[in-house]
Write an enzyme that holds these catalytic residues in place. Structure first.
Site, short mmCIF file in Angstrom:
data_model
loop_
_atom_site.label_atom_id
_atom_site.label_comp_id
_atom_site.label_asym_id
_atom_site.label_seq_id
_atom_site.Cartn_x
_atom_site.Cartn_y
_atom_site.Cartn_z
N GLU A 145 131.01 17.90 137.65
CA GLU A 145 130.20 18.99 137.12
C GLU A 145 129.07 19.30 138.10
O GLU A 145 128.43 18.36 138.58
CB GLU A 145 129.61 18.63 135.76
CG GLU A 145 128.93 19.82 135.11
CD GLU A 145 128.34 19.51 133.73
OE1 GLU A 145 128.42 18.36 133.27
OE2 GLU A 145 127.78 20.44 133.16
N MET A 197 127.06 11.28 133.32
CA MET A 197 128.02 12.36 133.21
C MET A 197 129.06 12.04 132.14
O MET A 197 129.63 10.94 132.12
CB MET A 197 128.69 12.58 134.58
CG MET A 197 129.75 13.65 134.61
SD MET A 197 129.07 15.30 134.23
CE MET A 197 130.47 16.02 133.39
N HIS A 248 123.44 10.73 124.26
CA HIS A 248 123.65 12.10 124.74
C HIS A 248 125.08 12.27 125.28
O HIS A 248 125.79 13.19 124.89
CB HIS A 248 122.61 12.42 125.82
CG HIS A 248 122.73 13.78 126.41
ND1 HIS A 248 121.98 14.85 125.98
CD2 HIS A 248 123.51 14.26 127.41
CE1 HIS A 248 122.29 15.93 126.67
NE2 HIS A 248 123.22 15.60 127.56
N GLU A 249 125.48 11.37 126.16
CA GLU A 249 126.82 11.51 126.75
C GLU A 249 127.89 11.32 125.69
O GLU A 249 128.92 12.00 125.70
CB GLU A 249 127.02 10.52 127.91
CG GLU A 249 125.96 10.56 129.01
CD GLU A 249 125.62 11.94 129.54
OE1 GLU A 249 126.50 12.82 129.54
OE2 GLU A 249 124.45 12.17 129.93
N HIS A 261 128.31 14.43 123.68
CA HIS A 261 129.03 15.48 124.40
C HIS A 261 130.52 15.48 124.08
O HIS A 261 131.19 16.49 124.28
CB HIS A 261 128.88 15.28 125.92
CG HIS A 261 127.75 16.06 126.54
ND1 HIS A 261 127.50 17.37 126.25
CD2 HIS A 261 126.83 15.70 127.48
CE1 HIS A 261 126.45 17.79 126.98
NE2 HIS A 261 126.03 16.80 127.72
N GLY A 282 121.26 11.65 135.63
CA GLY A 282 121.22 10.51 134.72
C GLY A 282 122.59 9.95 134.42
O GLY A 282 122.83 8.75 134.51
N1 B3K Z 1 126.45 17.17 132.19
C1 B3K Z 1 125.78 16.26 133.07
C2 B3K Z 1 124.95 16.93 134.11
C3 B3K Z 1 125.70 17.45 135.26
C4 B3K Z 1 124.76 17.92 136.32
C5 B3K Z 1 125.45 18.59 137.44
N2 B3K Z 1 124.60 18.79 138.56
C6 B3K Z 1 124.95 15.28 132.33
C7 B3K Z 1 124.51 15.67 130.99
O1 B3K Z 1 123.79 16.62 130.78
O2 B3K Z 1 124.92 15.04 130.06
ZN ZN Z 2 124.26 16.79 128.76
#
Ligand code: B3K
Ligand code: ZN
Length: 884
Positions: A123, A265, A299-300, A303, A263
């Site tokens: 990402e 992914m 958080h992850e 997602h 932080g």
């Molecule tokens: N989705 C990733 C962040 C990606 C950043 C790309 N430069 C982490 C997060 O927000 O959970």
């Molecule tokens: Zn996120």
């Protein structure tokens, strides 16, 4: 100079012409030459479109086949960004073989090496650095991934989904094949290989399935993974209970790596984390670190539903998954710790970091309308303001209404790539309300100003709240839907019962002793009846909208609210407002050549709070500790169009010194009472106790009284836990005393081989407020343990210096700016994402005096002439544009 830039616009969005149903990937891993074979089953969606334009960057192309026919070089077009193939048939299999070099990948995007292991970051647009693909989030495919590697150096081979096969191969090599049964965009692809150990646990999902949970890291760090595992289990349970979301695969893996741009992914089933957000134990991690681990793991994990199962149609929708998932992790942490404390922490960050972004040259709406480099839009605005906008739905619809909207969103859009409008529609339909006006929050940038006037009508016993909204610099700003939570207090500090006047029955909703006013117009009045005496208004309770509230509070009203408001957020906020007023008043005094003079109102609040602690009357020590904390410098800078940075720094420092001096004995009493030796535990009460104790220590040290140094040294030497050690050491880091420096040296010796702890040492050195601070930071980047390759280390030296060592960074010689620009140019060559991040302090140039503005602009111009990455280019050009 940047060769060529391409601006992407939301208005240009077109669905893809081709669908990629399945992706079969095979990796032959070698550090310098990894061979990637990519078999795509392609389906044409429009009979007329014959050109399949695949994204690809930094790839060595080995071969291309369509339905097993090898293509000659003349059969395709290829440039720095694309591979274009003519596709005549409706369905076909495209096979592309490419070679990449993970070892030399210092941008940490695509496939790279960290600590001798292989890992990926895709990402936003990193998958195109692994292979040619339709690298856009609305192309959803089923992935099967085979990894082949040397077995002795890479015993662990991981990818998304479930492991379906593994086995040995000749020459000491082995393989593993993973299959992910859920369709996903390529940005969620992940691969990890290397020599890693893991801890394992299990989770019994609400539907009875047993889910295997694993956390992988270097074998030396396994003992620091328990907190992360507990956090994961808590997150899984919370998402089932609060949102009815159950995990879908049989295994959930988290891998900790040391070299990571952000932080963490959320790759499907295989999260890759910066080790900072996984590893924690009382000896090496502070309370803040523990909280950070818990929040990022959550958080992850969240997602998986908000981001993975339902993803974004295009990158302009980023806040759809990020704002929503931040909101979810905020609610989780609020439930785990304390809602009031969490709200204060979040709003402090929002106002200190997001508000300046929203008023600076890189300001953008939570749904940006264009971008050059998408990675530049993983911002506080998209994330934190985005989360505030999601919170608005909950404030407007209530918790149950919000849950209904979420249920409908999941039901309607599971397995799809959607937009922020789809989310809003689900919220509206589930509650049968019209939320069309919420659109303005997504497309208007800038922090709204909410100006409130109140009027008490003694004859008719009515109380009127008149609200006006505007966005600075946006003349034709459309009105936003702003829920304003308010309460009214009697002169005795009792909450008043609230009865809306008849003409506002539809725009006021009563919730216990508060009312939620629904502001939909540029100007609007709300009225309450039966108010016997002039009340004290408590406005914008819980910070019910991300706005700047302007209301002419008298100091005595703020003092009153700081004590009596039933809303804990506004009690804190009132104390903050008093401190802000004191600082601003004293900046003026200093500018006139007068000395600092502590104002009475904040001092009285301060003393009362301390006395409550000492008498055992404080209900929540964390709230008390926050109220005793002065507003941070970024928030203070934000109060000025143009700040006198030296006067402000002096006022800030003298205010702390004055409070420390005046209330020395109360602070010492509190400190001694709270400084109890007990084994570390991460729980609400203990965290609060440590926070309050350490606040006292900070003020005692700020008093500059000679007898306090031994207290800090003793706390350092006790080595009770990292929270206490680090606060003690931070207070010592500014001191020139030999014993203080001996503690710094001791810390280095103890922790030189623990990267995450050593980062703290680097950060303390870089932020130490000393006369030779710039020389010190210049030495730090020559330190043998410094490396430009590890973003955490760069952030702890360069990032911390520019954001926290304000006296040195803003020195009038301009050398602080020049040094930062040097660092940006250096990183621009190796890691553009990190270079772009550490540029932020220079983008705020317009807040400073003319002389500093010129110095900062000169460095921005130098960067603009020399930088090569589009990451840095985009931010620098935006910053310079407003200067012209
Ligand atoms: N989705 C990733 C962040 C990606 C950043 C790309 N430069 C982490 C997060 O927000 O959970
Ligand atoms: Zn996120």
């Amino acid at each position: 100079m940047v060769a060529e830039v391409n601006v992407n616009y939301l208005k240009d969005y077109q669905p893809a012409d081709f669908m990629i149903k399945t992706v079969d990937l095979s990796f032959e891993l070698l550090p310098n030459a990894t061979l990637v074979t990519n078999r795509l089953s392609v389906e044409k969606l429009h009979p007329k479109s014959n050109l399949l334009k695949l994204n690809g960057e930094n790839l060595e192309l080995v071969s291309v086949r369509i339905d097993d026919q090898v293509l000659a070089k003349t059969d395709y077009q290829r440039d720095e960004q694309f591979l274009a193939l003519s596709i005549e048939v409706t369905e076909c299999v495209v096979e592309i073989i490419t070679r990449v070099n993970p070892e030399s990948n210092t941008a940490l995007e695509g496939l790279y090496r960290s600590g001798g292991n292989y890992c990926t970051q895709c990402e936003a647009e990193g998958f195109r650095r692994i292979t040619y693909f339709l690298d856009r989030p609305d192309v959803l495919s089923i992935y099967t991934t085979t990894i082949v590697a040397d077995k002795s150096t890479n015993p662990v081979l991981l990818s998304n989904g479930n492991l379906i096969e593994r086995g040995d191969l000749p020459n000491g090599r082995h393989f593993a094949t993973w299959h992910d049964p859920f369709k996903k965009p390529c940005y969620l692809f992940a691969l990890v290989a290397g020599n890693l150990a893991y801890i394992e646990d299990h989770y019994k999902a609400q539907d009875g399935r047993d889910i295997c949970l694993r956390i992988y890291t270097d074998s030396g760090h396994l003992s620091k993974c328990r907190h992360a595992m507990d956090s994961l289990i808590h997150s899984m349970r919370w998402d089932e209970e609060r949102f009815g979301r159950i995990y879908d695969l049989d295994i959930y893996m988290i891998v900790a790596v040391d070299d990571f741009n952000m932080g963490a992914m959320e790759n499907k089933g295989l999260n890759i984390f910066n080790s900072k957000y996984v590893l924690a134990d009382p000896q090496t991690a502070t309370d803040t670190d523990f909280e950070g681990v818990e929040a990022v793991i959550a958080h992850e994990y969240f997602h998986n539903w908000t981001g993975n199962r339902i993803t974004c149609r295009d990158w302009f929708q980023l806040t759809l998954k990020e704002g929503l998932t931040v909101f979810r992790d905020q609610e989780f942490t609020a439930d785990r710790l304390s809602p009031a404390v969490k709200r204060i922490e979040d709003i402090k960050r929002l106002r200190s970091v997001q508000f300046p972004e929203d008023s600076g040259p890189t300001s953008h709406p939570i749904q940006p309308q264009s971008y050059i480099e998408m990675n530049n839009f993983y911002t506080m605005t998209v994330y934190e303001k985005g989360a505030e906008v999601v919170r608005l739905y909950q404030t407007l619809l209530g918790r149950d209404g919000f849950r209904k909207g979420m249920d409908l969103y999941f039901e309607r859009h599971d397995g799809q790539a959607v937009t922020v409008q789809d989310f809003r529609q689900a919220m509206a339909d589930a509650n049968q309300v019209d939320l069309a006006q919420m659109h303005n929050w997504y497309v208007q940038s800038g922090t709204p100003i909410l100006k409130i006037d109140t009027h008490y009508d003694a004859v008719n016993k009515r109380y009127q709240i008149h609200c006006q909204q505007s966005i600075p610099g946006l003349v034709d700003a459309k009105p936003q839907l702003i829920p304003i939570k308010v309460g009214l207090l009697s002169d005795l500090g009792e909450p008043l019962a609230l009865y809306p006047a008849q003409n506002c029955a539809d725009t006021i909703r009563i919730e216990a002793d508060s009312a939620v006013l629904q502001l939909t117009q540029l100007q609007q009045s709300f009225e309450f009846i039966g108010i016997e005496k002039p009340p004290v208004p408590s406005l914008l309770r819980e910070f019910s909208a991300p706005v700047k509230l302007q209301y002419d509070y008298r100091l005595d009203e703020l003092e009153f609210l700081a004590q009596h408001d039933t809303d804990s957020f506004n009690r804190w906020e009132s104390a903050q407002r008093l401190a802000v007023a004191d600082l601003m008043h004293n900046v003026k005094r200093l500018q006139k050549g007068e000395s600092y003079q502590l104002g009475e109102s904040y001092a009285r609040v301060f003393l009362r709070l301390l006395n409550e602690v000492n008498k055992g009357l404080a209900k929540d020590l964390a709230l008390q500790a926050y109220a005793l904390n002065l507003p941070d410098m970024s928030y203070m800078i934000e109060q000025y169009e143009q700040v006198d940075i030296e006067a402000l720094l002096t006022a800030h420092q003298q205010m702390k010194q004055a409070l420390g001096h005046l209330y020395y004995s109360e602070l010492e009493t509190a400190y001694q009472a709270l400084n109890k030796v007990k084994p570390y535990s991460y729980n609400k009460e203990d965290i609060a106790q440590r926070m309050m104790k350490n606040r006292c220590l900070q003020y005692l040290m700020a008093s500059k009284s000679p007898q306090v140094l031994p207290l800090a040294i003793a706390q350092y030497q006790a080595q009770a836990n990292m929270t206490d050690v680090l606060v003690a050491l931070e207070t010592l880091s500014h001191s020139e005393a030999d014993q203080a420096q001996a503690c710094m040296d001791d810390f280095y010796k103890r922790w030189q081989d623990e990267p995450l702890v050593l980062d703290k040492w680097f950060a303390l050195k870089a932020s130490a407020d000393r006369s030779n601070a710039l020389e010190q930071v210049k030495d730090l980047i020559k330190h043998p343990k410094f490396s430009y390759r590890t973003p955490n280390r760069v952030r702890s030296v360069v990032g911390v210096f520019a954001r926290q060592n304000l006296r040195a960074f803003h020195q009038i010689s301009g050398q602080g700016y020049e040094w930062l620009a040097d660092q940006i140019l250096h990183l621009d060559e190796t890691n553009p994402q990190v270079a772009a991040r550490i540029l932020t302090p220079l983008t705020h140039w317009s807040r400073y005096d003319d002389q500093r503005q010129q110095l900062m602009l000169a460095q921005l111009k130098r960067i603009s002439q020399q930088a090569k990455s589009k990451d840095v280019y985009e931010l620098v050009e935006k910053s310079l544009l407003v200067a012209d």
